[in-house]
Design a protein around this motif. Sequence first.
Motif, PDB file in Angstrom:
ATOM      1  N   GLN A 156     -17.399  19.428  -4.571  1.00  0.00           N
ATOM      2  CA  GLN A 156     -18.747  19.227  -4.032  1.00  0.00           C
ATOM      3  C   GLN A 156     -19.000  20.174  -2.859  1.00  0.00           C
ATOM      4  OE1 GLN A 156     -19.313  15.208  -2.735  1.00  0.00           O
ATOM      5  NE2 GLN A 156     -21.503  15.450  -2.480  1.00  0.00           N
ATOM      6  N   MET A 161     -33.317  21.163   4.202  1.00  0.00           N
ATOM      7  CA  MET A 161     -33.496  20.578   2.876  1.00  0.00           C
ATOM      8  C   MET A 161     -34.341  19.310   2.959  1.00  0.00           C
ATOM      9  SD  MET A 161     -29.645  21.129   1.377  1.00  0.00           S
ATOM     10  CE  MET A 161     -29.933  20.181  -0.117  1.00  0.00           C
ATOM     11  N   VAL A 212     -32.680  27.442  -0.949  1.00  0.00           N
ATOM     12  CA  VAL A 212     -33.224  26.093  -0.800  1.00  0.00           C
ATOM     13  C   VAL A 212     -34.645  26.181  -1.336  1.00  0.00           C
ATOM     14  CG1 VAL A 212     -33.895  24.302   0.841  1.00  0.00           C
ATOM     15  CG2 VAL A 212     -31.806  25.616   1.214  1.00  0.00           C
ATOM     16  N   ASP A 272     -33.404  18.792  -2.762  1.00  0.00           N
ATOM     17  CA  ASP A 272     -32.108  18.114  -2.802  1.00  0.00           C
ATOM     18  C   ASP A 272     -31.004  18.923  -3.474  1.00  0.00           C
ATOM     19  OD1 ASP A 272     -32.929  17.953  -5.401  1.00  0.00           O
ATOM     20  OD2 ASP A 272     -32.822  15.773  -5.546  1.00  0.00           O
ATOM     21  N   SER A 273     -31.255  20.201  -3.723  1.00  0.00           N
ATOM     22  CA  SER A 273     -30.210  21.027  -4.326  1.00  0.00           C
ATOM     23  C   SER A 273     -30.206  22.413  -3.686  1.00  0.00           C
ATOM     24  CB  SER A 273     -30.406  21.142  -5.836  1.00  0.00           C
ATOM     25  OG  SER A 273     -31.619  21.807  -6.113  1.00  0.00           O
ATOM     26  N   ILE A 274     -29.072  23.064  -3.834  1.00  0.00           N
ATOM     27  CA  ILE A 274     -28.865  24.396  -3.268  1.00  0.00           C
ATOM     28  C   ILE A 274     -28.361  25.304  -4.381  1.00  0.00           C
ATOM     29  CG2 ILE A 274     -27.601  25.714  -1.515  1.00  0.00           C
ATOM     30  CD1 ILE A 274     -26.950  22.875  -0.297  1.00  0.00           C
ATOM     31  N   ALA A 275     -28.873  26.512  -4.451  1.00  0.00           N
ATOM     32  CA  ALA A 275     -28.377  27.507  -5.406  1.00  0.00           C
ATOM     33  C   ALA A 275     -27.654  28.589  -4.615  1.00  0.00           C
ATOM     34  CB  ALA A 275     -29.531  28.104  -6.201  1.00  0.00           C
TER      35      ALA A 275
END
Length: 177
Positions: free
Chosen positions: A24, A35, A57, A41-44
């Motif tokens: 994680q 965020m 973000v 709620d997600s990161i690339a």
Amino acid sequence: FVNALHDSDGTIRRLPLLYAYGRQLIPSLSLATVMAARGVDSIAVRVDDAGVRSAAVGEMAIPTDHQGNMLIPYRQPYADQFTMVSAAEVLTHEVDPARFRDAVVLVGTTVTALKDTSPVPYARNMAGIQIHGLATAAMLAVDFLRPPPFEFVTTLLSILIAGAVATALIARRSLST
């Protein structure tokens, strides 16, 4: 997490954005704040052969060094950018709660005795929460410093050249005595 990285001279210029815990990725306080503020709620994470290139973000891509650290843009003194409110003022109702409405608020300590202070480019000591405040503000304003291309290679070459010059000077001095 609230960790920061000291450069070799002890100064904090970079902030890790993500920490790998098992399988994680955990965002830093600054990144998690951004965020939440943007409702993402997600990161690339963009990676290539040289390492990490950016963390995205939503539509915003945050440039990083090859290890995934954001360069903190120290553009002006912290006190000129942010309003700091003491916990005592909040707890004794000396501050109108409306002051915090629609604001991004970081809660932390600036007490020197707690040893959460570090040198930064323009100050001898800055509290960790203030460093995260600068990083958060930079991300919200989309105001980034970009690491130089091939940073690792240029640093390594600089060290090798300086070492070779120092060795030559020492050898020359040893031969002349």
